[in-house]
Design a protein around this motif. Sequence first.
Motif, PDB file in Angstrom:
ATOM      1  N   LEU A  72      35.972  58.019  56.195  1.00 45.56           N
ATOM      2  CA  LEU A  72      36.017  56.855  57.225  1.00 45.56           C
ATOM      3  C   LEU A  72      37.439  55.885  56.336  1.00 45.56           C
ATOM      4  CD1 LEU A  72      32.714  55.741  58.378  1.00 45.56           C
ATOM      5  CD2 LEU A  72      34.195  56.851  59.509  1.00 45.56           C
ATOM      6  N   LYS A  73      37.096  55.970  55.013  1.00 44.42           N
ATOM      7  CA  LYS A  73      37.990  55.397  54.156  1.00 44.42           C
ATOM      8  C   LYS A  73      39.310  55.780  54.094  1.00 44.42           C
ATOM      9  CE  LYS A  73      34.657  53.728  50.835  1.00 44.42           C
ATOM     10  NZ  LYS A  73      34.017  53.545  49.488  1.00 44.42           N
ATOM     11  N   GLN A  74      39.315  57.210  54.198  1.00 48.50           N
ATOM     12  CA  GLN A  74      40.723  57.717  54.300  1.00 48.50           C
ATOM     13  C   GLN A  74      41.656  57.510  55.525  1.00 48.50           C
ATOM     14  OE1 GLN A  74      42.362  59.721  51.898  1.00 48.50           O
ATOM     15  NE2 GLN A  74      44.168  60.012  53.372  1.00 48.50           N
ATOM     16  N   GLY A 101      39.938  49.460  43.957  1.00 49.94           N
ATOM     17  CA  GLY A 101      38.796  50.024  44.688  1.00 49.94           C
ATOM     18  C   GLY A 101      38.844  51.398  45.373  1.00 49.94           C
ATOM     19  N   SER A 102      38.132  52.180  45.838  1.00 52.04           N
ATOM     20  CA  SER A 102      37.955  53.601  46.241  1.00 52.04           C
ATOM     21  C   SER A 102      38.973  53.471  47.567  1.00 52.04           C
ATOM     22  CB  SER A 102      36.834  54.104  46.351  1.00 52.04           C
ATOM     23  OG  SER A 102      35.891  53.414  47.232  1.00 52.04           O
ATOM     24  N   THR A 103      38.697  52.586  48.219  1.00 51.30           N
ATOM     25  CA  THR A 103      39.515  52.659  49.743  1.00 51.30           C
ATOM     26  C   THR A 103      40.993  52.438  49.214  1.00 51.30           C
ATOM     27  OG1 THR A 103      37.524  51.589  50.371  1.00 51.30           O
ATOM     28  CG2 THR A 103      39.624  51.710  51.989  1.00 51.30           C
ATOM     29  N   THR A 104      41.132  51.402  48.314  1.00 57.46           N
ATOM     30  CA  THR A 104      42.839  51.010  48.056  1.00 57.46           C
ATOM     31  C   THR A 104      43.166  52.253  47.332  1.00 57.46           C
ATOM     32  OG1 THR A 104      42.051  48.964  47.850  1.00 57.46           O
ATOM     33  CG2 THR A 104      44.260  49.305  46.720  1.00 57.46           C
ATOM     34  N   VAL A 124      47.252  44.369  50.341  1.00 54.06           N
ATOM     35  CA  VAL A 124      46.142  45.282  51.347  1.00 54.06           C
ATOM     36  C   VAL A 124      45.168  45.658  50.031  1.00 54.06           C
ATOM     37  CG1 VAL A 124      45.867  47.783  52.032  1.00 54.06           C
ATOM     38  CG2 VAL A 124      48.058  46.636  52.337  1.00 54.06           C
ATOM     39  N   ASP A 125      43.816  45.396  50.546  1.00 54.70           N
ATOM     40  CA  ASP A 125      42.962  45.463  49.674  1.00 54.70           C
ATOM     41  C   ASP A 125      41.309  45.889  50.204  1.00 54.70           C
ATOM     42  OD1 ASP A 125      41.283  45.652  47.488  1.00 54.70           O
ATOM     43  OD2 ASP A 125      41.665  43.540  46.835  1.00 54.70           O
ATOM     44  N   GLY A 126      40.565  46.602  49.882  1.00 52.77           N
ATOM     45  CA  GLY A 126      39.444  46.677  50.261  1.00 52.77           C
ATOM     46  C   GLY A 126      38.180  45.465  50.399  1.00 52.77           C
ATOM     47  N   ALA A 166      37.457  43.472  39.955  1.00 54.76           N
ATOM     48  CA  ALA A 166      38.787  43.037  39.890  1.00 54.76           C
ATOM     49  C   ALA A 166      39.154  41.854  40.817  1.00 54.76           C
ATOM     50  CB  ALA A 166      39.901  44.060  40.350  1.00 54.76           C
ATOM     51  N   LEU A 167      38.025  41.042  41.067  1.00 55.67           N
ATOM     52  CA  LEU A 167      38.161  39.875  41.895  1.00 55.67           C
ATOM     53  C   LEU A 167      39.093  38.801  41.486  1.00 55.67           C
ATOM     54  CD1 LEU A 167      34.589  37.869  41.489  1.00 55.67           C
ATOM     55  CD2 LEU A 167      35.592  39.725  40.049  1.00 55.67           C
ATOM     56  N   THR A 168      39.160  38.606  40.358  1.00 55.66           N
ATOM     57  CA  THR A 168      40.141  37.337  39.790  1.00 55.66           C
ATOM     58  C   THR A 168      41.582  37.782  40.254  1.00 55.66           C
ATOM     59  OG1 THR A 168      38.648  36.564  38.096  1.00 55.66           O
ATOM     60  CG2 THR A 168      40.928  36.097  38.019  1.00 55.66           C
ATOM     61  N   ARG A 169      41.973  38.567  39.830  1.00 56.78           N
ATOM     62  CA  ARG A 169      43.401  39.009  40.250  1.00 56.78           C
ATOM     63  C   ARG A 169      43.538  39.481  41.865  1.00 56.78           C
ATOM     64  NH1 ARG A 169      45.635  42.452  34.795  1.00 56.78           N
ATOM     65  NH2 ARG A 169      44.589  41.161  33.479  1.00 56.78           N
ATOM     66  N   GLU A 170      42.445  39.923  42.157  1.00 55.23           N
ATOM     67  CA  GLU A 170      42.540  40.048  43.788  1.00 55.23           C
ATOM     68  C   GLU A 170      42.714  38.879  44.607  1.00 55.23           C
ATOM     69  OE1 GLU A 170      40.092  44.277  43.907  1.00 55.23           O
ATOM     70  OE2 GLU A 170      39.086  42.329  44.308  1.00 55.23           O
ATOM     71  N   LYS A 171      41.820  37.875  44.134  1.00 61.98           N
ATOM     72  CA  LYS A 171      41.946  36.535  44.912  1.00 61.98           C
ATOM     73  C   LYS A 171      43.377  35.660  44.245  1.00 61.98           C
ATOM     74  CE  LYS A 171      38.189  33.988  45.626  1.00 61.98           C
ATOM     75  NZ  LYS A 171      37.037  33.079  45.524  1.00 61.98           N
TER      76      LYS A 171
HETATM   77  C1  5RP Z   1      37.081  45.545  43.547  1.00 60.49           C
HETATM   78  C2  5RP Z   1      36.873  45.245  44.883  1.00 60.49           C
HETATM   79  C3  5RP Z   1      37.134  46.358  46.051  1.00 60.49           C
HETATM   80  O1  5RP Z   1      37.952  45.991  46.936  1.00 60.49           O
HETATM   81  C4  5RP Z   1      35.504  46.328  46.775  1.00 60.49           C
HETATM   82  O2  5RP Z   1      34.591  46.604  45.758  1.00 60.49           O
HETATM   83  C5  5RP Z   1      35.712  47.767  47.808  1.00 60.49           C
HETATM   84  O3  5RP Z   1      35.653  48.709  46.919  1.00 60.49           O
HETATM   85  P1  5RP Z   1      35.522  50.369  47.770  1.00 60.49           P
HETATM   86  O4  5RP Z   1      37.052  50.309  48.371  1.00 60.49           O
HETATM   87  O5  5RP Z   1      35.530  51.010  46.504  1.00 60.49           O
HETATM   88  O6  5RP Z   1      34.384  50.440  48.623  1.00 60.49           O
HETATM   89  O7  5RP Z   1      36.507  44.065  45.161  1.00 60.49           O
HETATM   90  O8  5RP Z   1      37.158  44.468  42.796  1.00 60.49           O
END
Ligand code: 5RP
Length: 218
Positions: free
Chosen positions: A6-8, A29-32, A80-82, A99-104
């Motif tokens: 599903l992630k793919q 993350g794994s989806t990214t 683009v992010d998960g 990685a929340l800080t840089r993501e935000k």
């Molecule tokens: C990382 C994140 C990821 O986006 C979140 O954990 C989802 O990860 P995954 O795609 O592996 O389920 O916030 O800090």
Amino acid sequence: MTQDELKQKVAEAALEYVKGYSILGIGTGSTTRLFINCLADIKNNIEGTVSSSNASTEQLKKLGIPVLELNDVGTLDVYVDGADEINPQKQLIKGGGAALTREKIIAGASRKFICIADDTKYVDVLGKFPLPVEVIPMARSFVARELVKLGGQPVWRENCVTDNGGQILDVWNLSILNPLETEQVINNIPGVITVGIFAMRPADVVLLGGADGVRRIN
Ligand code: 5RP
């Protein structure tokens, strides 16, 4: 279909949303990770990326995709992010990958935030996933006590040092009925670097991979 399949699917679907943009914000993350692999096919059209973690930077560089400093590029067109949880308002919990800080920061610096996830992440109310809070190390116990006062049960994610030198508290049992308010309250605790609620800057588009295909929430 497995969660990875599903992630793919959703990673491939996200390519549509970055076409025409030359500088992209990239999550973690794994989806990214799957999304970054897809980017390799269109790398000649990408001038550069701004990455939210050392892990994503390493992957991008290995694929020959340039990584730029946010300070050098200004506002980004698309990020683009998960996510770990997503509610119908497109508010998120993030930070499972620390990685929340840089993501935000990158989400805040982008015009459009495309969130990609498998549909197990979609919930009515945020908070079943333990809420990550990045803290200054010397403030960890103090912040934990303040989080207990808010009704949560913080657990130190031991052996985890973030790319910024911070530590992570995962807060269990917070029912986040008002994500905007909770984000601000936790942000205001001295020693908190970032709380993993993305409500002040939610996603603009959510792509959810499910057994029937990819659903788009606008
Ligand atoms: C990382 C994140 C990821 O986006 C979140 O954990 C989802 O990860 P995954 O795609 O592996 O389920 O916030 O800090």
